[in-house]
Design a protein around this motif. Structure first.
Motif, mmCIF file in Angstrom:
data_model
loop_
_atom_site.group_PDB
_atom_site.id
_atom_site.type_symbol
_atom_site.label_atom_id
_atom_site.label_comp_id
_atom_site.label_asym_id
_atom_site.label_seq_id
_atom_site.Cartn_x
_atom_site.Cartn_y
_atom_site.Cartn_z
ATOM 1 N N SER A 330 0.863 -1.178 0.000
ATOM 2 C CA SER A 330 0.000 0.000 0.000
ATOM 3 C C SER A 330 0.893 1.219 0.000
ATOM 4 O O SER A 330 1.759 1.365 0.866
ATOM 5 N N ILE A 331 0.694 2.109 -0.981
ATOM 6 C CA ILE A 331 1.544 3.282 -1.134
ATOM 7 C C ILE A 331 0.665 4.528 -1.100
ATOM 8 O O ILE A 331 -0.547 4.464 -1.332
ATOM 9 N N PRO A 332 1.252 5.704 -0.815
ATOM 10 C CA PRO A 332 0.455 6.930 -0.812
ATOM 11 C C PRO A 332 -0.215 7.168 -2.167
ATOM 12 O O PRO A 332 0.388 6.960 -3.218
ATOM 13 N N ASP A 333 -1.467 7.572 -2.145
ATOM 14 C CA ASP A 333 -2.214 7.882 -3.357
ATOM 15 C C ASP A 333 -1.698 9.208 -3.928
ATOM 16 O O ASP A 333 -1.647 10.219 -3.214
ATOM 17 N N SER A 334 -1.296 9.209 -5.202
ATOM 18 C CA SER A 334 -0.712 10.407 -5.800
ATOM 19 C C SER A 334 -1.707 11.563 -5.872
ATOM 20 O O SER A 334 -1.315 12.733 -5.941
ATOM 21 N N THR A 335 -3.007 11.249 -5.840
ATOM 22 C CA THR A 335 -4.026 12.307 -5.902
ATOM 23 C C THR A 335 -4.417 12.832 -4.530
ATOM 24 O O THR A 335 -4.984 13.911 -4.411
ATOM 25 N N ASP A 336 -4.104 12.045 -3.486
ATOM 26 C CA ASP A 336 -4.437 12.453 -2.116
ATOM 27 C C ASP A 336 -3.503 11.698 -1.171
ATOM 28 O O ASP A 336 -3.735 10.537 -0.849
ATOM 29 N N GLU A 337 -2.431 12.370 -0.726
ATOM 30 C CA GLU A 337 -1.404 11.699 0.072
ATOM 31 C C GLU A 337 -1.893 11.284 1.451
ATOM 32 O O GLU A 337 -1.201 10.555 2.159
ATOM 33 N N SER A 338 -3.085 11.729 1.848
ATOM 34 C CA SER A 338 -3.651 11.279 3.118
ATOM 35 C C SER A 338 -4.250 9.878 2.983
ATOM 36 O O SER A 338 -4.596 9.261 3.987
ATOM 37 N N LYS A 339 -4.360 9.390 1.758
ATOM 38 C CA LYS A 339 -4.921 8.077 1.498
ATOM 39 C C LYS A 339 -3.839 7.162 0.931
ATOM 40 O O LYS A 339 -2.785 7.621 0.482
ATOM 41 N N THR A 340 -4.112 5.865 0.967
ATOM 42 C CA THR A 340 -3.185 4.907 0.374
ATOM 43 C C THR A 340 -3.847 4.181 -0.789
ATOM 44 O O THR A 340 -5.074 4.135 -0.897
ATOM 45 N N ALA A 347 7.655 -8.234 -12.069
ATOM 46 C CA ALA A 347 8.851 -8.089 -12.906
ATOM 47 C C ALA A 347 9.209 -9.447 -13.496
ATOM 48 O O ALA A 347 8.625 -10.479 -13.140
ATOM 49 N N GLY A 348 10.198 -9.428 -14.377
ATOM 50 C CA GLY A 348 10.645 -10.684 -14.974
ATOM 51 C C GLY A 348 11.803 -10.468 -15.921
ATOM 52 O O GLY A 348 12.500 -9.446 -15.879
ATOM 53 N N LYS A 349 11.967 -11.413 -16.823
ATOM 54 C CA LYS A 349 13.154 -11.450 -17.665
ATOM 55 C C LYS A 349 13.184 -10.362 -18.734
ATOM 56 O O LYS A 349 14.223 -10.132 -19.348
ATOM 57 N N LEU A 350 12.074 -9.663 -18.971
ATOM 58 C CA LEU A 350 12.073 -8.538 -19.896
ATOM 59 C C LEU A 350 12.900 -7.369 -19.362
ATOM 60 O O LEU A 350 13.264 -6.466 -20.105
ATOM 61 N N GLY A 351 13.219 -7.398 -18.066
ATOM 62 C CA GLY A 351 13.996 -6.316 -17.485
ATOM 63 C C GLY A 351 13.190 -5.064 -17.237
ATOM 64 O O GLY A 351 13.719 -3.949 -17.298
ATOM 65 N N LYS A 352 11.895 -5.241 -16.948
ATOM 66 C CA LYS A 352 11.030 -4.122 -16.597
ATOM 67 C C LYS A 352 10.284 -4.451 -15.310
ATOM 68 O O LYS A 352 9.877 -5.594 -15.105
ATOM 69 N N VAL A 353 10.103 -3.423 -14.482
ATOM 70 C CA VAL A 353 9.346 -3.544 -13.236
ATOM 71 C C VAL A 353 8.061 -2.750 -13.398
ATOM 72 O O VAL A 353 8.083 -1.613 -13.904
ATOM 73 N N TYR A 354 6.943 -3.343 -12.965
ATOM 74 C CA TYR A 354 5.634 -2.727 -13.112
ATOM 75 C C TYR A 354 4.959 -2.556 -11.761
ATOM 76 O O TYR A 354 5.090 -3.403 -10.875
ATOM 77 N N SER A 355 4.199 -1.471 -11.640
ATOM 78 C CA SER A 355 3.281 -1.285 -10.527
ATOM 79 C C SER A 355 1.868 -1.285 -11.093
ATOM 80 O O SER A 355 1.556 -0.506 -12.002
ATOM 81 N N ALA A 443 8.907 3.306 -4.861
ATOM 82 C CA ALA A 443 7.729 2.493 -5.157
ATOM 83 C C ALA A 443 6.525 3.318 -5.581
ATOM 84 O O ALA A 443 5.590 2.779 -6.167
ATOM 85 N N SER A 444 6.537 4.623 -5.340
ATOM 86 C CA SER A 444 5.399 5.447 -5.706
ATOM 87 C C SER A 444 5.394 5.829 -7.178
ATOM 88 O O SER A 444 4.325 6.041 -7.768
ATOM 89 N N ASN A 445 6.594 5.876 -7.796
ATOM 90 C CA ASN A 445 6.652 6.317 -9.193
ATOM 91 C C ASN A 445 7.666 5.579 -10.054
ATOM 92 O O ASN A 445 7.765 5.844 -11.255
ATOM 93 N N GLY A 446 8.446 4.664 -9.474
ATOM 94 C CA GLY A 446 9.386 3.867 -10.238
ATOM 95 C C GLY A 446 10.706 4.529 -10.542
ATOM 96 O O GLY A 446 11.535 3.956 -11.270
ATOM 97 N N THR A 447 10.969 5.707 -10.001
ATOM 98 C CA THR A 447 12.251 6.353 -10.264
ATOM 99 C C THR A 447 13.376 5.674 -9.477
ATOM 100 O O THR A 447 13.175 5.153 -8.382
ATOM 101 N N GLU A 448 14.565 5.695 -10.085
ATOM 102 C CA GLU A 448 15.720 5.054 -9.456
ATOM 103 C C GLU A 448 16.260 5.907 -8.315
ATOM 104 O O GLU A 448 16.495 7.107 -8.479
ATOM 105 N N LEU A 449 16.455 5.274 -7.156
ATOM 106 C CA LEU A 449 17.018 5.956 -5.989
ATOM 107 C C LEU A 449 18.519 5.732 -5.903
ATOM 108 O O LEU A 449 19.276 6.656 -5.622
ATOM 109 N N TRP A 450 18.954 4.511 -6.095
ATOM 110 C CA TRP A 450 20.377 4.184 -6.179
ATOM 111 C C TRP A 450 20.555 2.845 -6.867
ATOM 112 O O TRP A 450 19.595 2.089 -7.016
ATOM 113 N N LYS A 451 21.784 2.566 -7.298
ATOM 114 C CA LYS A 451 22.071 1.340 -8.043
ATOM 115 C C LYS A 451 23.485 0.877 -7.750
ATOM 116 O O LYS A 451 24.397 1.690 -7.610
#
Length: 529
Positions: A330-340, A347-355, A443-451
């Protein structure tokens, strides 16, 4: 080159195979909102009582691989000692261990790639009981599940068996392979008096994804082994028009279970032939998207009815499964951060992660990880040409991800494969060219934090303990980092190569190292105060 020869090469090199929003469908099933924490009311008593240990394949029903009830942290991990090792004697052509152990009530349950199961004392590694099957057919990943006084395993690729937790004696066994044409290569999971398991097409490298085969999802009665329901991972029984050639689907990794709604979430494998045959090059034998391959499927745990699916890689030509265990969060709702917002990551062998939105399967975001050259997105291969696909057959996300506190940790393999319209050039394989990564995503938007990048393939999954995340590479190197910053806090050389993933208890991490010679199960432990 024939498909069977390609699979034999795959066996020899001792690795296992484990994706684009495409087709999404919603069935007429109502799903209630889920709170952020799991409801263990319907869980087996062993899991209710020991949820602070490691009672499930990925720690919890949400598959987070997040252990917060432990003394292991960035401050204490430097005090690790090798407290015990246990030799793994059983093995198959894929090595000796491609699984995670289970820890409950000071007991470790572990299964090797010959189907042999052992119970050990968690502190000392002393064997309590063993049950040896010495199967030569298991491909992995495999492993035990516990519940209702039993340990559930696949002793071979055809069967699921229930053993007594106290002494390992077999209580029941059920054959799940029609005409011995499909195989069980998944670690089961137990909930609400059901054992969830799945099959994939084929039972060995020689008949892997041979024509006419398709994988199925199963729920079995935990007391008797009777089939409660089974659901096909193929949308049409005629296998897209050519049963003599086509095959596909199945599940390799444990599903996620929403314990409040009973909905199960599965990552589904590829279609075949890959990529085609001399008579039907580049997938001509299977026109269309080839549902439900390379999809995430939400399935009602009581009835087996498909709630929704989303196929992320239609008409896959390159064996780019969407196979990793889905993670529920459960992650913060992008339209209302007071909600989740309840989501499921895949993910898999295609090398893509999906939410995905957990209610309807709609895609919230997707992010590419690892090295890509763009050819994995091709819908055909010109006749007479050879192309390099990256991520290739051994590439992308091969082993389990982990999640905690808004961060998703993704183990990555960078490995290229050369394809023609009728096969793959296995002679071009150079395992030393394979590299690895561990990527931390918001986890809220898929941007890379570190690698982090590695000279060896990352096949050790991602596993969290308090404020650190562990991973490991095929050369047997274990790494641990602070989850927020990526600062390295541990680098440890294991006794053997690693293509399995660990379980974490109060003071120890137990890891199978079975990818090379001298395979062992070993425990790194903190001092007992």
């Amino acid at each position: 080159m024939s498909h069977s020869w390609f699979r034999n090469i795959f066996l020899i090199i001792l690795l296992y195979s484990f994706i684009g929003a495409g087709f999404c469908c919603i069935a007429e099933v109502n799903i209630q909102e889920k709170a952020s924490s799991e409801d263990l009311t319907l869980a087996p008593p062993e899991i209710q009582d020991t949820n602070q240990s490691w009672p499930l394949a990925n720690k919890d029903y949400s598959n987070t691989r997040d252990q917060q009830e432990t003394d292991i942290s960035s401050e204490s991990v430097g005090k690790f000692n090798l407290s015990w090792t246990y030799p793994i004697t059983g093995h198959s052509a894929f090595g000796s261990a491609a699984t995670t152990p289970i820890i409950t009530n000071n007991t470790v349950y572990f299964q090797d790639l010959a189907g042999n199961i052992i119970a050990l004392n968690q502190q000392t590694g002393t064997p309590l009981w063993t049950n040896n099957y010495n199967s030569s057919t298991i491909l992995g990943p495999n492993g035990p599940a516990i519940g209702y006084g039993k340990v559930f395993i696949s002793p071979d690729v055809y069967s699921l068996s229930a053993l007594d937790m106290k002494d390992g004696t077999e209580r029941w066994s059920v054959h799940l392979s029609p005409s011995n044409s499909t195989g069980i290569n998944i670690q089961p999971i137990v909930f609400d008096k059901k054992v969830y398991v799945a099959t994939v097409p084929g039972t060995s490298a020689n008949d892997f994804y041979a024509g006419g085969q398709f994988g199925e999802l199963y729920a079995l009665d935990e007391e008797t082994g009777a089939i409660i329901w089974n659901t096909s991972t193929i949308d049409t029984p005629d296998l897209w028009g050519n049963k003599s050639v086509n095959s596909g689907g199945g599940a390799w990794y444990s599903p996620g279970i929403d314990t409040r709604t009973g909905i199960t979430y599965w990552g589904i494998g590829n279609p075949a032939p890959i990529p085609g045959t001399p008579d039907y090059p580049a997938g001509l034998s299977r026109p269309g998207p080839n549902l439900y391959t390379d999809s995430i499927m939400a399935v009602d745990g009581k009835s087996g009815e498909i709630v929704w699916y989303n196929q992320v890689k239609p008409h896959d030509l390159f064996d780019l499964d969407f196979q990793i265990s889905p993670i529920l969060a459960s992650i913060p709702d992008s339209t209302d951060e007071s909600k989740t917002r309840d989501v499921v990551f895949g993910a898999g062998k295609l090398g893509k992660v999906y939410s995905f939105d957990r209610k309807d399967g709609s895609i919230i975001w997707n992010t590419s990880v690892g090295i890509h050259n763009g050819n994995a997105d091709l819908s055909t291969i010109p006749e007479g040409e050879t192309i390099q696909v990256l991520p290739g057959f051994f590439g992308g996300v091969e082993t389990p991800m982990a999640y905690t506190d808004g961060i998703l940790f993704v183990p990555v393999v960078n490995f290229a494969s050369n394809y023609s319209s009728t096969g793959m050039d296995t002679g071009s394989f150079d395992l030393s060219s394979g590299t690895g990564e561990l990527v931390a995503l918001d986890a809220s938007n898929g941007t890379e934090l570190w690698k982090k990048e590695y000279p060896s393939m990352n096949l050790g999954g991602a596993t969290i303990a308090s404020d650190i995340v562990f991973t490991a590479t095929y050369d047997g190197t274990i790494y641990a980092y602070k989850i927020k910053t990526g600062d390295l806090v541990l680098k440890y050389k294991a006794p053997s190569g690693i293509n399995g993933w660990p379980a974490i208890g109060k003071k120890s991490i137990i890891w199978p190292a079975g990818a090379a010679s001298n395979p062992v199960l070993f425990s790194l432990s903190l001092p007992i105060s």
